[in-house]
Design a protein around this motif. Structure first.
Motif, PDB file in Angstrom:
ATOM      1  N   LEU A  26       0.751  -1.385  -0.202  1.00 60.07           N
ATOM      2  CA  LEU A  26       0.068   0.207  -0.068  1.00 60.07           C
ATOM      3  C   LEU A  26       0.850   1.380  -0.022  1.00 60.07           C
ATOM      4  O   LEU A  26       0.439   2.385  -0.401  1.00 60.07           O
ATOM      5  N   GLU A  27       2.024   1.086   0.573  1.00 56.95           N
ATOM      6  CA  GLU A  27       2.897   2.372   0.727  1.00 56.95           C
ATOM      7  C   GLU A  27       3.314   2.607  -0.662  1.00 56.95           C
ATOM      8  O   GLU A  27       3.544   3.994  -1.056  1.00 56.95           O
ATOM      9  N   GLN A  28       3.566   1.653  -1.600  1.00 61.27           N
ATOM     10  CA  GLN A  28       4.075   1.964  -2.920  1.00 61.27           C
ATOM     11  C   GLN A  28       2.684   2.547  -3.837  1.00 61.27           C
ATOM     12  O   GLN A  28       2.875   3.194  -4.719  1.00 61.27           O
ATOM     13  N   MET A  29       1.389   2.024  -3.681  1.00 67.30           N
ATOM     14  CA  MET A  29       0.534   2.276  -4.360  1.00 67.30           C
ATOM     15  C   MET A  29      -0.046   3.618  -3.972  1.00 67.30           C
ATOM     16  O   MET A  29      -0.779   4.262  -4.625  1.00 67.30           O
ATOM     17  N   MET A  30      -0.316   3.812  -2.528  1.00 68.34           N
ATOM     18  CA  MET A  30      -1.089   5.127  -2.096  1.00 68.34           C
ATOM     19  C   MET A  30      -0.094   5.865  -1.003  1.00 68.34           C
ATOM     20  O   MET A  30      -0.136   5.782   0.187  1.00 68.34           O
ATOM     21  N   PRO A  31       1.094   6.270  -1.431  1.00 67.37           N
ATOM     22  CA  PRO A  31       1.947   7.075  -0.646  1.00 67.37           C
ATOM     23  C   PRO A  31       1.650   8.175   0.279  1.00 67.37           C
ATOM     24  O   PRO A  31       2.119   8.551   1.037  1.00 67.37           O
ATOM     25  N   HIS A  32       0.509   8.792  -0.407  1.00 61.88           N
ATOM     26  CA  HIS A  32       0.052  10.035   0.338  1.00 61.88           C
ATOM     27  C   HIS A  32      -1.053   9.652   1.528  1.00 61.88           C
ATOM     28  O   HIS A  32      -1.694  10.560   1.930  1.00 61.88           O
ATOM     29  N   ALA A  33      -1.416   8.457   1.491  1.00 63.71           N
ATOM     30  CA  ALA A  33      -2.320   8.136   2.605  1.00 63.71           C
ATOM     31  C   ALA A  33      -1.827   7.924   3.794  1.00 63.71           C
ATOM     32  O   ALA A  33      -1.744   6.961   4.441  1.00 63.71           O
ATOM     33  N   HIS A  34      -1.054   8.845   4.514  1.00 61.31           N
ATOM     34  CA  HIS A  34      -0.375   9.100   5.533  1.00 61.31           C
ATOM     35  C   HIS A  34      -1.059   8.288   6.874  1.00 61.31           C
ATOM     36  O   HIS A  34      -0.622   7.684   7.720  1.00 61.31           O
ATOM     37  N   THR A  35      -2.470   8.725   7.063  1.00 61.01           N
ATOM     38  CA  THR A  35      -3.089   8.357   8.300  1.00 61.01           C
ATOM     39  C   THR A  35      -3.101   6.798   8.293  1.00 61.01           C
ATOM     40  O   THR A  35      -3.113   6.058   9.091  1.00 61.01           O
ATOM     41  N   THR A 241      -3.041  15.315  11.428  1.00 62.74           N
ATOM     42  CA  THR A 241      -4.522  15.091  11.163  1.00 62.74           C
ATOM     43  C   THR A 241      -5.369  14.605  12.572  1.00 62.74           C
ATOM     44  O   THR A 241      -6.394  15.212  13.008  1.00 62.74           O
ATOM     45  N   LEU A 242      -4.588  14.095  13.573  1.00 63.04           N
ATOM     46  CA  LEU A 242      -5.188  13.734  14.932  1.00 63.04           C
ATOM     47  C   LEU A 242      -4.903  14.517  15.865  1.00 63.04           C
ATOM     48  O   LEU A 242      -5.211  14.326  17.103  1.00 63.04           O
ATOM     49  N   GLY A 243      -4.150  15.850  15.503  1.00 62.56           N
ATOM     50  CA  GLY A 243      -3.962  16.601  16.515  1.00 62.56           C
ATOM     51  C   GLY A 243      -3.044  16.614  17.541  1.00 62.56           C
ATOM     52  O   GLY A 243      -3.348  16.900  18.848  1.00 62.56           O
ATOM     53  N   MET A 244      -1.922  15.949  17.214  1.00 60.20           N
ATOM     54  CA  MET A 244      -1.103  15.663  18.190  1.00 60.20           C
ATOM     55  C   MET A 244       0.210  16.420  17.834  1.00 60.20           C
ATOM     56  O   MET A 244       1.011  16.492  16.721  1.00 60.20           O
ATOM     57  N   SER A 245       1.034  16.933  18.955  1.00 59.99           N
ATOM     58  CA  SER A 245       2.314  17.495  18.591  1.00 59.99           C
ATOM     59  C   SER A 245       3.220  16.756  18.283  1.00 59.99           C
ATOM     60  O   SER A 245       3.559  15.673  18.767  1.00 59.99           O
ATOM     61  N   PRO A 246       4.470  17.427  17.702  1.00 56.79           N
ATOM     62  CA  PRO A 246       5.726  16.286  17.417  1.00 56.79           C
ATOM     63  C   PRO A 246       6.382  15.848  18.800  1.00 56.79           C
ATOM     64  O   PRO A 246       6.689  14.586  18.730  1.00 56.79           O
ATOM     65  N   ALA A 247       6.122  16.444  19.849  1.00 48.05           N
ATOM     66  CA  ALA A 247       6.740  16.159  21.232  1.00 48.05           C
ATOM     67  C   ALA A 247       5.919  14.836  21.694  1.00 48.05           C
ATOM     68  O   ALA A 247       6.514  13.782  22.197  1.00 48.05           O
ATOM     69  N   PHE A 248       4.815  15.073  21.481  1.00 44.50           N
ATOM     70  CA  PHE A 248       3.826  13.995  21.957  1.00 44.50           C
ATOM     71  C   PHE A 248       4.129  12.733  21.095  1.00 44.50           C
ATOM     72  O   PHE A 248       4.024  11.488  21.583  1.00 44.50           O
ATOM     73  N   VAL A 249       4.041  12.906  19.839  1.00 40.75           N
ATOM     74  CA  VAL A 249       4.224  11.805  18.888  1.00 40.75           C
ATOM     75  C   VAL A 249       5.694  11.068  19.253  1.00 40.75           C
ATOM     76  O   VAL A 249       5.712   9.754  19.383  1.00 40.75           O
ATOM     77  N   GLY A 250       6.646  11.688  19.384  1.00 43.59           N
ATOM     78  CA  GLY A 250       7.929  11.093  19.882  1.00 43.59           C
ATOM     79  C   GLY A 250       8.048  10.429  21.211  1.00 43.59           C
ATOM     80  O   GLY A 250       8.486   9.425  21.228  1.00 43.59           O
ATOM     81  N   PHE A 251       7.638  11.275  22.032  1.00 44.59           N
ATOM     82  CA  PHE A 251       7.450  10.791  23.662  1.00 44.59           C
ATOM     83  C   PHE A 251       6.673   9.587  23.853  1.00 44.59           C
ATOM     84  O   PHE A 251       7.132   8.747  24.482  1.00 44.59           O
ATOM     85  N   ILE A 252       5.459   9.545  23.213  1.00 49.02           N
ATOM     86  CA  ILE A 252       4.499   8.469  23.513  1.00 49.02           C
ATOM     87  C   ILE A 252       4.455   7.517  22.373  1.00 49.02           C
ATOM     88  O   ILE A 252       4.784   6.329  22.619  1.00 49.02           O
TER      89      ILE A 252
END
Length: 367
Positions: A26-35, A241-252
């Protein structure tokens, strides 16, 4: 090989392995479907972690809990390292630093706490070799002091301050790696008798032969690396898209996903009263992140990053790491545990997670 296929057929969790080729294709077919890619990558890592746990159990049966825990921590931290290198190349230094601090806190609070809770729900009291816990706690304390040093001089206003912080970070990176190397020599060679398991608890049942376990470890590690790259490419857009900060993404988020393989083994070991293995994985992984992975990333930033990365973290991250380290020192001092101790560790972790989600660090902080 037949034994491995039989294990997959009889373990429902491993049926999720079908999502591994799905997310890669799917990453090859739909690379922009990030979520969508983000969600599928997380789902794909879970069965890979479970399969990795089966192979690591076989290694631990042959080498003992100390070496088995170290091997599992090393392979598990490979995911964090791959994610962090990809973030380094993209210049996402806040994500890198958050993932480093988050991995230390996640392993020492969430993974250890959940292991103590799961094991304690089955056994009223569990014992483990506190010498290993004390060693890892001491290593974490030293690493936390090293993280405090660049932050302490960051507020000083003098010419060449930024260059001084970078030089200090490189010197600290070399010092931390040297300390980690000596800790391995101490625990696995010169004083390995101090770190023998208290008991081996329940048997794990049929385990994979060593001849199958080693190729499985290699193959699963490669697949984890592939899926992790997809995870890194999609996590930032999905977080927005999900409303998370870079710090929260990395930390959690990154810390939890990166530690999935280690958690599968640690939780299983705790449920079988092999708390030595759980403690070795949780605290061994945390100390390895602090004393090896973080320094390696500092040095690699000179090669793959847009500019050098230092060890100057935002104050909240250092505070959380320090609190986690102090709590770990108290917990591992007794060599005994019950379910409520694990629950308390999870509550502390939940406090950190909620704080980061609701009050993320400002973008003006050091990156």
């Amino acid at each position: 090989m037949n034994l491995l296929l039989k294990e997959i057929r009889h373990t429902p969790l491993l049926w999720l392995l079908v999502f591994v080729p799905v997310v890669i294709i799917l990453e090859q077919m739909m690379p922009h479907a990030h979520t969508l890619l983000f969600v599928l990558a997380v789902v794909a890592i879970i069965p890979l972690a479970s399969l990795l746990s089966h192979a690591t159990e076989a290694i631990a049966e042959k080498t003992g809990d100390a070496v088995g825990g170290l091997m599992n921590a090393t392979l598990g931290n490979l995911t964090e390292l791959i994610i962090a290198i990809a973030a380094l190349q993209a210049g996402e230094y806040m994500l890198v630093k958050a993932s480093i601090a988050g991995a230390i806190v996640t392993n020492s609070l969430f993974m250890l706490g959940a292991s103590l809770l799961l094991g304690g729900l089955r056994y009223p009291t569990q014992e483990y070799n506190r010498a290993g816990g004390r060693l890892y706690s001491a290593l974490l304390l030293m690493a936390t002091i090293a993280l405090l040093s660049p932050s302490a001089i960051a507020d000083l206003d003098f010419a060449g301050g930024e260059i001084a912080v970078q030089r200090l970070s490189v010197a600290l990176a070399i010092l931390l790696m040297a300390a980690y190397g000596l800790s391995l020599l101490f625990s696995l060679k010169t004083h390995k008798e101090l770190f023998a398991s208290v008991n081996h608890g329940e048997a794990a049942g049929p385990v994979l032969p060593i001849g199958i376990a080693l190729p499985t470890l290699l193959g699963v590690t490669v697949l984890v690396a592939l899926v992790s790259e997809i995870f890194v490419e999609s996590v930032q857009k999905a977080a927005e898209t999900l409303g998370m900060s870079p710090a929260f993404v990395g930390f959690i988020v990154v810390a939890l996903v990166g530690a999935a393989a280690e958690m599968a083994v640690a939780f299983s070991a705790a449920r079988r009263n092999r708390l030595d293995l759980s403690v070795s994985i949780a605290l061994g992984s945390a100390s390895q992140i602090a004393l090896f992975v973080a320094p390696v990333l500092v040095l690699l930033s000179y090669l793959v990053g847009p500019h050098p990365m230092d060890l100057q973290f935002w104050p909240g991250a250092v505070t959380m790491v320090m609190i986690a380290t102090v709590v770990t020192c108290f917990i591992t001092n007794s060599g005994r545990s019950a379910w409520f101790i694990g629950a308390l560790l999870l509550f502390i972790y939940a406090i950190f997670a909620m704080t980061l989600y609701m009050i993320p660090p400002g973008s003006h902080g050091p990156v």
